[in-house]
Design a protein around this motif. Structure first.
Motif, PDB file in Angstrom:
ATOM      1  N   VAL A   1       0.856  -1.174   0.000  1.00 37.92           N
ATOM      2  CA  VAL A   1       0.000   0.000   0.000  1.00 37.92           C
ATOM      3  C   VAL A   1       0.903   1.238   0.000  1.00 37.92           C
ATOM      4  O   VAL A   1       1.818   1.345   0.815  1.00 37.92           O
ATOM      5  N   TYR A   2       0.631   2.144  -0.937  1.00 35.81           N
ATOM      6  CA  TYR A   2       1.381   3.387  -1.029  1.00 35.81           C
ATOM      7  C   TYR A   2       0.425   4.547  -0.876  1.00 35.81           C
ATOM      8  O   TYR A   2      -0.630   4.575  -1.505  1.00 35.81           O
ATOM      9  N   VAL A   3       0.788   5.518  -0.024  1.00 38.10           N
ATOM     10  CA  VAL A   3      -0.001   6.723   0.173  1.00 38.10           C
ATOM     11  C   VAL A   3       0.871   7.900  -0.248  1.00 38.10           C
ATOM     12  O   VAL A   3       1.964   8.087   0.286  1.00 38.10           O
ATOM     13  N   LEU A   4       0.391   8.666  -1.218  1.00 36.46           N
ATOM     14  CA  LEU A   4       1.125   9.821  -1.720  1.00 36.46           C
ATOM     15  C   LEU A   4       0.295  11.068  -1.465  1.00 36.46           C
ATOM     16  O   LEU A   4      -0.888  11.116  -1.806  1.00 36.46           O
ATOM     17  N   ASP A   5       0.920  12.078  -0.869  1.00 33.64           N
ATOM     18  CA  ASP A   5       0.244  13.331  -0.550  1.00 33.64           C
ATOM     19  C   ASP A   5       0.728  14.408  -1.516  1.00 33.64           C
ATOM     20  O   ASP A   5       1.884  14.825  -1.464  1.00 33.64           O
ATOM     21  N   GLU A   6      -0.151  14.836  -2.414  1.00 32.37           N
ATOM     22  CA  GLU A   6       0.125  15.868  -3.412  1.00 32.37           C
ATOM     23  C   GLU A   6       1.422  15.593  -4.193  1.00 32.37           C
ATOM     24  O   GLU A   6       2.322  16.439  -4.252  1.00 32.37           O
ATOM     25  N   PRO A   7       1.537  14.426  -4.830  1.00 28.72           N
ATOM     26  CA  PRO A   7       2.781  14.095  -5.524  1.00 28.72           C
ATOM     27  C   PRO A   7       3.070  14.946  -6.760  1.00 28.72           C
ATOM     28  O   PRO A   7       4.193  14.937  -7.259  1.00 28.72           O
ATOM     29  N   THR A   8       2.094  15.713  -7.244  1.00 30.47           N
ATOM     30  CA  THR A   8       2.336  16.547  -8.423  1.00 30.47           C
ATOM     31  C   THR A   8       2.919  17.907  -8.069  1.00 30.47           C
ATOM     32  O   THR A   8       3.311  18.656  -8.969  1.00 30.47           O
ATOM     33  N   THR A   9       3.002  18.234  -6.786  1.00 26.95           N
ATOM     34  CA  THR A   9       3.515  19.538  -6.376  1.00 26.95           C
ATOM     35  C   THR A   9       4.920  19.748  -6.945  1.00 26.95           C
ATOM     36  O   THR A   9       5.815  18.943  -6.722  1.00 26.95           O
TER      37      THR A   9
ATOM     38  N   ASP B   1       5.686  15.952 -16.661  1.00 24.42           N
ATOM     39  CA  ASP B   1       6.060  14.948 -15.662  1.00 24.42           C
ATOM     40  C   ASP B   1       4.853  14.308 -14.985  1.00 24.42           C
ATOM     41  O   ASP B   1       4.956  13.221 -14.421  1.00 24.42           O
ATOM     42  N   VAL B   2       3.708  14.982 -15.033  1.00 19.52           N
ATOM     43  CA  VAL B   2       2.494  14.403 -14.453  1.00 19.52           C
ATOM     44  C   VAL B   2       2.129  13.116 -15.201  1.00 19.52           C
ATOM     45  O   VAL B   2       1.750  12.122 -14.580  1.00 19.52           O
ATOM     46  N   SER B   3       2.289  13.106 -16.503  1.00 15.30           N
ATOM     47  CA  SER B   3       2.019  11.893 -17.291  1.00 15.30           C
ATOM     48  C   SER B   3       2.951  10.761 -16.887  1.00 15.30           C
ATOM     49  O   SER B   3       2.532   9.604 -16.789  1.00 15.30           O
ATOM     50  N   THR B   4       4.202  11.085 -16.638  1.00 18.56           N
ATOM     51  CA  THR B   4       5.165  10.075 -16.185  1.00 18.56           C
ATOM     52  C   THR B   4       4.744   9.517 -14.834  1.00 18.56           C
ATOM     53  O   THR B   4       4.783   8.303 -14.606  1.00 18.56           O
ATOM     54  N   LEU B   5       4.319  10.402 -13.927  1.00 16.67           N
ATOM     55  CA  LEU B   5       3.847   9.966 -12.609  1.00 16.67           C
ATOM     56  C   LEU B   5       2.635   9.051 -12.748  1.00 16.67           C
ATOM     57  O   LEU B   5       2.562   8.005 -12.104  1.00 16.67           O
TER      58      LEU B   5
ATOM     59  N   ILE C   1      -3.614  11.612  -2.351  1.00 15.16           N
ATOM     60  CA  ILE C   1      -4.297  12.819  -1.888  1.00 15.16           C
ATOM     61  C   ILE C   1      -3.851  13.913  -2.837  1.00 15.16           C
ATOM     62  O   ILE C   1      -2.659  14.250  -2.884  1.00 15.16           O
ATOM     63  N   GLU C   2      -4.772  14.437  -3.637  1.00 15.78           N
ATOM     64  CA  GLU C   2      -4.338  15.292  -4.739  1.00 15.78           C
ATOM     65  C   GLU C   2      -5.431  16.264  -5.156  1.00 15.78           C
ATOM     66  O   GLU C   2      -6.615  15.953  -5.072  1.00 15.78           O
ATOM     67  N   HIS C   3      -5.013  17.444  -5.621  1.00 16.02           N
ATOM     68  CA  HIS C   3      -5.927  18.437  -6.180  1.00 16.02           C
ATOM     69  C   HIS C   3      -5.784  18.558  -7.694  1.00 16.02           C
ATOM     70  O   HIS C   3      -6.595  19.227  -8.324  1.00 16.02           O
ATOM     71  N   HIS C   4      -4.766  17.950  -8.262  1.00 11.67           N
ATOM     72  CA  HIS C   4      -4.507  18.065  -9.701  1.00 11.67           C
ATOM     73  C   HIS C   4      -5.594  17.317 -10.474  1.00 11.67           C
ATOM     74  O   HIS C   4      -5.815  16.128 -10.287  1.00 11.67           O
TER      75      HIS C   4
END
Length: 96
Positions: free
Chosen positions: A7-15, A21-25, A42-45
């Motif tokens: 399980v991976y939790v990412l908080d706003e990883p596009t910041t 690079d968002v496509s790569t992510l 957890i993201e707003h993007h």
């Protein structure tokens, strides 16, 4: 990342990421999910939200005005519903 946890939790990883690079992510997140991992973001993007399998929208506002689940479901259902601020912005983003 693909060998240690389930399980991976990412908080706003596009910041701070460039739009390219968002496509790569998103590709990396897809590979994690495809390998059987659970990924919680957890993201707003809006590109990330539109790409998600499931969205839990918290609100109705920010800070002390939030904290309640105001929507839970697929991105398409959130766009169709559009009763929350997130739904309204996502609907505009996807052009519906």
């Amino acid at each position: 990342m693909t060998e240690k946890g389930d399980v991976y939790v990412l908080d706003e990883p596009t910041t701070g990421l460039h739009l390219a690079d968002v496509s790569t992510l998103l590709g990396l997140l897809d590979r994690l999910v495809d390998s059987g991992k659970t990924v919680i973001v957890i993201e707003h993007h809006q590109a990330v939200m539109a790409h998600a399998d499931w969205i839990i929208d918290m609100g109705p506002g920010a800070g002390h005005d939030g904290g309640a689940v105001v929507f839970e479901g697929t991105p398409a259902a959130l766009v169709d519903d559009a009763s929350t601020l997130t739904g309204q912005h996502l609907k505009e983003y996807v052009g519906r």
